[in-house]
Design a protein around this motif. Structure first.
Motif, PDB file in Angstrom:
ATOM      1  N   PHE B 120      21.949 -14.862 -23.096  1.00 14.07           N
ATOM      2  CA  PHE B 120      21.006 -15.854 -23.604  1.00 14.07           C
ATOM      3  C   PHE B 120      19.566 -15.483 -23.241  1.00 14.07           C
ATOM      4  O   PHE B 120      18.637 -16.185 -23.602  1.00 14.07           O
ATOM      5  CB  PHE B 120      21.371 -17.252 -23.083  1.00 14.07           C
ATOM      6  CG  PHE B 120      22.572 -17.826 -23.769  1.00 14.07           C
ATOM      7  CD1 PHE B 120      22.423 -18.649 -24.874  1.00 14.07           C
ATOM      8  CD2 PHE B 120      23.859 -17.504 -23.351  1.00 14.07           C
ATOM      9  CE1 PHE B 120      23.530 -19.159 -25.535  1.00 14.07           C
ATOM     10  CE2 PHE B 120      24.974 -18.008 -24.006  1.00 14.07           C
ATOM     11  CZ  PHE B 120      24.814 -18.839 -25.107  1.00 14.07           C
ATOM     12  N   GLY B 121      19.390 -14.392 -22.517  1.00 17.84           N
ATOM     13  CA  GLY B 121      18.043 -13.903 -22.201  1.00 17.84           C
ATOM     14  C   GLY B 121      17.196 -14.900 -21.438  1.00 17.84           C
ATOM     15  O   GLY B 121      16.001 -15.032 -21.696  1.00 17.84           O
ATOM     16  N   ILE B 122      17.823 -15.608 -20.487  1.00 19.75           N
ATOM     17  CA  ILE B 122      17.011 -16.531 -19.676  1.00 19.75           C
ATOM     18  C   ILE B 122      16.413 -15.771 -18.498  1.00 19.75           C
ATOM     19  O   ILE B 122      16.883 -14.694 -18.128  1.00 19.75           O
ATOM     20  CB  ILE B 122      17.842 -17.727 -19.138  1.00 19.75           C
ATOM     21  CG1 ILE B 122      18.919 -17.253 -18.143  1.00 19.75           C
ATOM     22  CG2 ILE B 122      18.457 -18.500 -20.293  1.00 19.75           C
ATOM     23  CD1 ILE B 122      19.535 -18.379 -17.335  1.00 19.75           C
ATOM     24  N   LYS B 123      15.352 -16.328 -17.919  1.00 16.99           N
ATOM     25  CA  LYS B 123      14.788 -15.718 -16.717  1.00 16.99           C
ATOM     26  C   LYS B 123      15.725 -15.994 -15.555  1.00 16.99           C
ATOM     27  O   LYS B 123      16.187 -17.126 -15.369  1.00 16.99           O
ATOM     28  CB  LYS B 123      13.420 -16.309 -16.399  1.00 16.99           C
ATOM     29  CG  LYS B 123      12.379 -15.905 -17.406  1.00 16.99           C
ATOM     30  CD  LYS B 123      10.986 -16.155 -16.896  1.00 16.99           C
ATOM     31  CE  LYS B 123      10.554 -14.986 -16.051  1.00 16.99           C
ATOM     32  NZ  LYS B 123       9.085 -14.953 -15.884  1.00 16.99           N
ATOM     33  N   VAL B 124      15.983 -14.956 -14.785  1.00 18.46           N
ATOM     34  CA  VAL B 124      16.882 -15.095 -13.651  1.00 18.46           C
ATOM     35  C   VAL B 124      16.139 -14.640 -12.397  1.00 18.46           C
ATOM     36  O   VAL B 124      15.411 -13.651 -12.424  1.00 18.46           O
ATOM     37  CB  VAL B 124      18.158 -14.258 -13.878  1.00 18.46           C
ATOM     38  CG1 VAL B 124      18.928 -14.068 -12.589  1.00 18.46           C
ATOM     39  CG2 VAL B 124      19.041 -14.924 -14.929  1.00 18.46           C
ATOM     40  N   TYR B 125      16.301 -15.395 -11.337  1.00 16.07           N
ATOM     41  CA  TYR B 125      15.617 -15.090 -10.087  1.00 16.07           C
ATOM     42  C   TYR B 125      16.629 -14.650  -9.044  1.00 16.07           C
ATOM     43  O   TYR B 125      17.763 -15.134  -9.031  1.00 16.07           O
ATOM     44  CB  TYR B 125      14.840 -16.321  -9.603  1.00 16.07           C
ATOM     45  CG  TYR B 125      13.828 -16.754 -10.633  1.00 16.07           C
ATOM     46  CD1 TYR B 125      12.548 -16.219 -10.626  1.00 16.07           C
ATOM     47  CD2 TYR B 125      14.176 -17.640 -11.655  1.00 16.07           C
ATOM     48  CE1 TYR B 125      11.622 -16.569 -11.602  1.00 16.07           C
ATOM     49  CE2 TYR B 125      13.257 -17.999 -12.636  1.00 16.07           C
ATOM     50  CZ  TYR B 125      11.983 -17.461 -12.600  1.00 16.07           C
ATOM     51  OH  TYR B 125      11.075 -17.792 -13.571  1.00 16.07           O
ATOM     52  N   GLY B 126      16.216 -13.724  -8.206  1.00 14.16           N
ATOM     53  CA  GLY B 126      17.130 -13.257  -7.177  1.00 14.16           C
ATOM     54  C   GLY B 126      16.378 -12.808  -5.940  1.00 14.16           C
ATOM     55  O   GLY B 126      15.143 -12.728  -5.940  1.00 14.16           O
ATOM     56  N   VAL B 127      17.120 -12.539  -4.882  1.00 14.37           N
ATOM     57  CA  VAL B 127      16.520 -11.977  -3.671  1.00 14.37           C
ATOM     58  C   VAL B 127      17.102 -10.581  -3.465  1.00 14.37           C
ATOM     59  O   VAL B 127      18.264 -10.336  -3.788  1.00 14.37           O
ATOM     60  CB  VAL B 127      16.806 -12.849  -2.423  1.00 14.37           C
ATOM     61  CG1 VAL B 127      16.119 -14.203  -2.547  1.00 14.37           C
ATOM     62  CG2 VAL B 127      18.298 -13.043  -2.199  1.00 14.37           C
ATOM     63  N   GLN B 128      16.282  -9.657  -2.993  1.00 11.95           N
ATOM     64  CA  GLN B 128      16.770  -8.312  -2.661  1.00 11.95           C
ATOM     65  C   GLN B 128      16.149  -7.923  -1.332  1.00 11.95           C
ATOM     66  O   GLN B 128      14.948  -8.102  -1.130  1.00 11.95           O
ATOM     67  CB  GLN B 128      16.352  -7.293  -3.729  1.00 11.95           C
ATOM     68  CG  GLN B 128      17.029  -7.504  -5.071  1.00 11.95           C
ATOM     69  CD  GLN B 128      17.672  -6.232  -5.629  1.00 11.95           C
ATOM     70  OE1 GLN B 128      17.622  -5.178  -5.002  1.00 11.95           O
ATOM     71  NE2 GLN B 128      18.282  -6.344  -6.796  1.00 11.95           N
ATOM     72  N   MET B 129      16.949  -7.384  -0.452  1.00 19.00           N
ATOM     73  CA  MET B 129      16.438  -7.068   0.877  1.00 19.00           C
ATOM     74  C   MET B 129      16.666  -5.609   1.254  1.00 19.00           C
ATOM     75  O   MET B 129      17.782  -5.108   1.184  1.00 19.00           O
ATOM     76  CB  MET B 129      17.101  -7.966   1.916  1.00 19.00           C
ATOM     77  CG  MET B 129      16.414  -7.908   3.272  1.00 19.00           C
ATOM     78  SD  MET B 129      17.304  -8.857   4.513  1.00 19.00           S
ATOM     79  CE  MET B 129      18.591  -7.678   4.936  1.00 19.00           C
ATOM     80  N   ASN B 130      15.573  -4.944   1.627  1.00 17.80           N
ATOM     81  CA  ASN B 130      15.678  -3.621   2.229  1.00 17.80           C
ATOM     82  C   ASN B 130      15.956  -3.810   3.717  1.00 17.80           C
ATOM     83  O   ASN B 130      15.107  -4.329   4.448  1.00 17.80           O
ATOM     84  CB  ASN B 130      14.354  -2.859   2.070  1.00 17.80           C
ATOM     85  CG  ASN B 130      14.071  -2.472   0.629  1.00 17.80           C
ATOM     86  OD1 ASN B 130      14.821  -1.717   0.033  1.00 17.80           O
ATOM     87  ND2 ASN B 130      12.993  -3.003   0.066  1.00 17.80           N
ATOM     88  N   GLY B 131      17.131  -3.400   4.174  1.00 21.42           N
ATOM     89  CA  GLY B 131      17.448  -3.481   5.603  1.00 21.42           C
ATOM     90  C   GLY B 131      17.248  -2.100   6.200  1.00 21.42           C
ATOM     91  O   GLY B 131      17.870  -1.144   5.751  1.00 21.42           O
ATOM     92  N   TYR B 132      16.353  -1.991   7.186  1.00 18.97           N
ATOM     93  CA  TYR B 132      16.066  -0.651   7.710  1.00 18.97           C
ATOM     94  C   TYR B 132      16.097  -0.604   9.229  1.00 18.97           C
ATOM     95  O   TYR B 132      16.038  -1.625   9.913  1.00 18.97           O
ATOM     96  CB  TYR B 132      14.726  -0.134   7.174  1.00 18.97           C
ATOM     97  CG  TYR B 132      13.499  -0.838   7.711  1.00 18.97           C
ATOM     98  CD1 TYR B 132      13.080  -2.042   7.167  1.00 18.97           C
ATOM     99  CD2 TYR B 132      12.761  -0.284   8.760  1.00 18.97           C
ATOM    100  CE1 TYR B 132      11.957  -2.685   7.652  1.00 18.97           C
ATOM    101  CE2 TYR B 132      11.625  -0.919   9.246  1.00 18.97           C
ATOM    102  CZ  TYR B 132      11.227  -2.123   8.693  1.00 18.97           C
ATOM    103  OH  TYR B 132      10.117  -2.752   9.181  1.00 18.97           O
TER     104      TYR B 132
END
Lengths: 327, 327
Positions: B120-132
């Motif tokens: 449906f091409g909706i905007k989707v939000y997410g979290v992404q984490m670089n763990g270092y």
């Protein structure tokens, strides 16, 4: 032919600039109309349009004389004009040259006296560094107070290290040089500075059009390091908790305006989740500050902290911080 | 009336999208033409334009039925369509709802099954984490290998922690939850994660249009911490020097595509001056990757390091990293 595009002040500044950019002319300089008048009479250097102004978007331009074929010839000819205009029209002449290009790293059309840059509306590149220390798990920023003798922004608060990028030196070398001169930071420490991106802003006043791109750096300093100015441009330094710095930016106009951008960028990248709060942050005001051509902040907020996604307006502020022309 | 704007595939994707955005309709969804055909026949839910296609930019749209007045009614009606289309058209249904909005934090028009979001091409939000982790003054990233059983990108390399933002939970809570589930990181450690901005990208394939905004986080982990997946979605983890990760991104297609963006953002913010090199970095290729709607990287480079202003193309890459619609 290279063109100096100047602004039709009948239009709002921003509108005029967009029109200039969309034109097919090579957009190098943006000169405010009031200043353009000072360039009349230098017929060997600047060519004004001969035809009667027809109101079209591309008719309002001044170009360099086509006889000036090489970069050296243009540098010398415009330098002559700057010299003739003198301190009265262009205060603070430093005999330091800036490259004039359409974008960073692009071919250099000529070089221009640093103090004349905002009058000719050329793009100017610089480095700005947030120098911080971690005490009791709280970050503190070293903030400088500019000398009262400086031509620009005397007595205002400033980053620990900041400087324009002169001709023939890269960001890294320039940062090391400025670290040494402005804050007495030896290369053994400044080598740990981390480039973290860039911000850009425009600022128009009566005669000047600043178009700056600032390469941003963070440097975590040893706890016992005390900065020491070595070129007389800084009066004093003070170590201030980051949250207090943010409050000063929001509530006062003590900071040199473009520092607000670089510190807001810092606030975006340094707040632990444990340090976020849900209330009282003047984010909408910060957002407005970033969007304004002349940046100012005087909103009263109760608490100021780091900027995290939980604040309403987070993405708006992030977008406005990035909206400048970083090229 | 809220509209689903779909794309006229006769135009290049990007052009079509811009036209839709510039229209006066409220731009909520962007549906690829091939998928729109599956929605015909659900006359109580979707209204197709009755007039003959006139080629104008605003005539190509499908709207929700005006009888669906409340968010609940729309959620239920579209949910029915998703259910009817079933696994064949929309694989990987999870019975997890995403909010449908025009921008982050804006009013929710309805909620949609997560697996249906790209259709449906909706905007989707997410979290992404670089763990270092920092070992011998070199940063290393913990990289996950996705389970072969996952519906999306099975077996590919991934961030240590990443997750979509479901309805009714904020980024901070979501990150803590994902840290726990995906990598066994307790709250006492994940509370030190630092939000560092956001990136956005579009990705169109035959039937799907992904429009994602990713909130990015960095977490410096204790040296002795070993991640442990607790929800079965990750096969294994490996600690890899950052420069090696960058090389894998440039030379292979092992990484889940959107991770490239988040790791490039990391490379922009973590390279000490002492770690920059002048040659061999595939920055122009990275730049191209970021600009492409479908992100991919397979350029052969000799050396890959952090990204600093000394590289030709630094500002181009920074701009393209920020060009996405973070709203």
């Amino acid at each position: 032919m290279m063109c100096f595009v100047y602004l039709n002040l009948k239009l709002p500044h921003k509108t005029a600039l967009v029109i200039s950019k969309a034109s097919s002319t090579r957009f190098i300089c943006a000169i405010v109309l009031l200043f353009v008048e000072h360039l009349r009479g230098f017929d060997d250097v600047f060519v004004f349009p001969k035809h009667k102004h027809n109101g079209g978007p591309y008719s309002d331009f001044v170009s360099l004389h086509p006889m000036l074929k090489t970069s050296e010839e243009r540098t010398s000819a415009v330098g002559y004009v700057v010299e003739r205009l003198g301190e009265e029209q262009i205060p603070g002449i430093r005999s330091e040259l800036y490259p004039v290009t359409s974008s960073f790293g692009a071919p250099i059309f000529f070089s221009l006296e640093r103090a004349a840059a905002p009058y000719f509306g050329i793009k100017v590149y610089g480095v700005q560094m947030n120098g911080y220390v971690e005490l009791n798990e709280q970050k503190h920023l070293w903030i400088g107070k500019r000398s009262d003798q400086k031509t620009t922004y005397p007595g205002m608060l400033d980053e620990l290290v900041a400087g324009g990028l002169p001709h023939g030196i890269d960001c890294q070398q320039n940062l090391a040089k400025e670290c040494e001169e402005e804050a007495g930071i030896p290369t053994s420490i400044s080598i740990n500075a981390i480039p973290v991106g860039a911000v850009s802003y425009n600022d128009i006043d009566e005669y000047r059009y600043k178009r700056d791109v600032l390469f941003c750096y963070d440097l975590k300093l040893p706890k016992d390091f005390i900065p020491k100015n070595e070129d007389g441009e800084v009066d004093s330094f003070k170590l201030i908790p980051v949250t207090e710095v943010a409050e000063v930016i929001c509530k006062t106009e003590f900071f040199k305006p473009n520092c607000a951008l670089v510190i807001i960028d810092f606030l975006f990248r340094h707040g632990r989740l444990s340090q976020s709060i849900q209330d009282g942050f003047g984010i909408s005001r910060l957002c407005e500050c970033v969007l304004l051509e002349t940046i100012y902040c005087n909103y009263t907020v109760d608490k100021v902290k780091y900027i995290t996604p939980e604040y309403h307006g987070y993405l708006d502020l992030l977008r406005s911080l990035r909206i400048g022309d970083c090229s």
